[in-house]
Design a protein around this motif. Sequence first.
Motif, PDB file in Angstrom:
ATOM      1  N   PRO A   2       0.774  -1.116  -0.029  1.00  0.00           N
ATOM      2  CA  PRO A   2       0.087   0.204  -0.049  1.00  0.00           C
ATOM      3  C   PRO A   2       0.832   1.318  -0.041  1.00  0.00           C
ATOM      4  O   PRO A   2       2.042   1.221   0.521  1.00  0.00           O
ATOM      5  CB  PRO A   2      -0.711  -0.168   1.285  1.00  0.00           C
ATOM      6  N   HIS A   3       0.250   2.489  -0.707  1.00  0.00           N
ATOM      7  CA  HIS A   3       1.104   3.478  -0.625  1.00  0.00           C
ATOM      8  C   HIS A   3       1.512   4.224   0.550  1.00  0.00           C
ATOM      9  O   HIS A   3       2.635   4.506   0.858  1.00  0.00           O
ATOM     10  CB  HIS A   3       0.085   4.831  -1.380  1.00  0.00           C
ATOM     11  N   SER A  65       2.756   4.504  -9.500  1.00  0.00           N
ATOM     12  CA  SER A  65       1.652   4.195  -9.551  1.00  0.00           C
ATOM     13  C   SER A  65       0.673   5.221  -9.045  1.00  0.00           C
ATOM     14  O   SER A  65       0.384   5.387  -7.903  1.00  0.00           O
ATOM     15  CB  SER A  65       1.193   2.886  -8.791  1.00  0.00           C
ATOM     16  N   GLN A  67      -2.656   5.993  -9.584  1.00  0.00           N
ATOM     17  CA  GLN A  67      -3.794   5.936  -8.880  1.00  0.00           C
ATOM     18  C   GLN A  67      -3.815   5.323  -7.662  1.00  0.00           C
ATOM     19  O   GLN A  67      -4.509   5.787  -6.838  1.00  0.00           O
ATOM     20  CB  GLN A  67      -4.613   4.776  -9.725  1.00  0.00           C
ATOM     21  N   ASP A  68      -2.659   4.934  -6.990  1.00  0.00           N
ATOM     22  CA  ASP A  68      -2.346   4.253  -5.582  1.00  0.00           C
ATOM     23  C   ASP A  68      -2.283   5.447  -4.812  1.00  0.00           C
ATOM     24  O   ASP A  68      -2.524   5.634  -3.671  1.00  0.00           O
ATOM     25  CB  ASP A  68      -1.374   3.395  -5.806  1.00  0.00           C
TER      26      ASP A  68
END
Length: 141
Positions: A2-3, A65, A67-68
């Motif tokens: 996860p970001h 990424s 969008q993340d």
Amino acid sequence: MPHQEKSAWLALAAMLAAYVPFFAYAAVSPPGPPPYLRVLAALAAVSVLRLLILGVGHLVFRAQSPQDARAPADERDRAIARRAASIAYYLLMAAALGIGCFMPFYTGGWDIVRATLLAVVAVEIARCVLIVVDYRRGWHG
């Protein structure tokens, strides 16, 4: 990954890369006469270094990424961040009480400032480690 976990790893790496050399330098070199400009200049330099590492790292994450990076934190992310911040708060209060209640009786000036800076950095490192650990082991509310 996860970001938010990537961001915690990045913050941890940036703090270690910047502040470990600073505290090693501050420990072995005397601060000199007041107003301690040499040590304050070193602190400013490592703080700028930390910000540069964070800025470049977040730009890389956003490019890899997008969008993340734009996704809002979900319930689990907020719970992990809240737990880590809560524990870090208690650690910081314990350090502040220890520094404020005991150090003035046997030392003063620059030693208290260094101890306070070290406490703030150590607690922030602990917060990032707690976030990473919760993501790695899987958080179970």
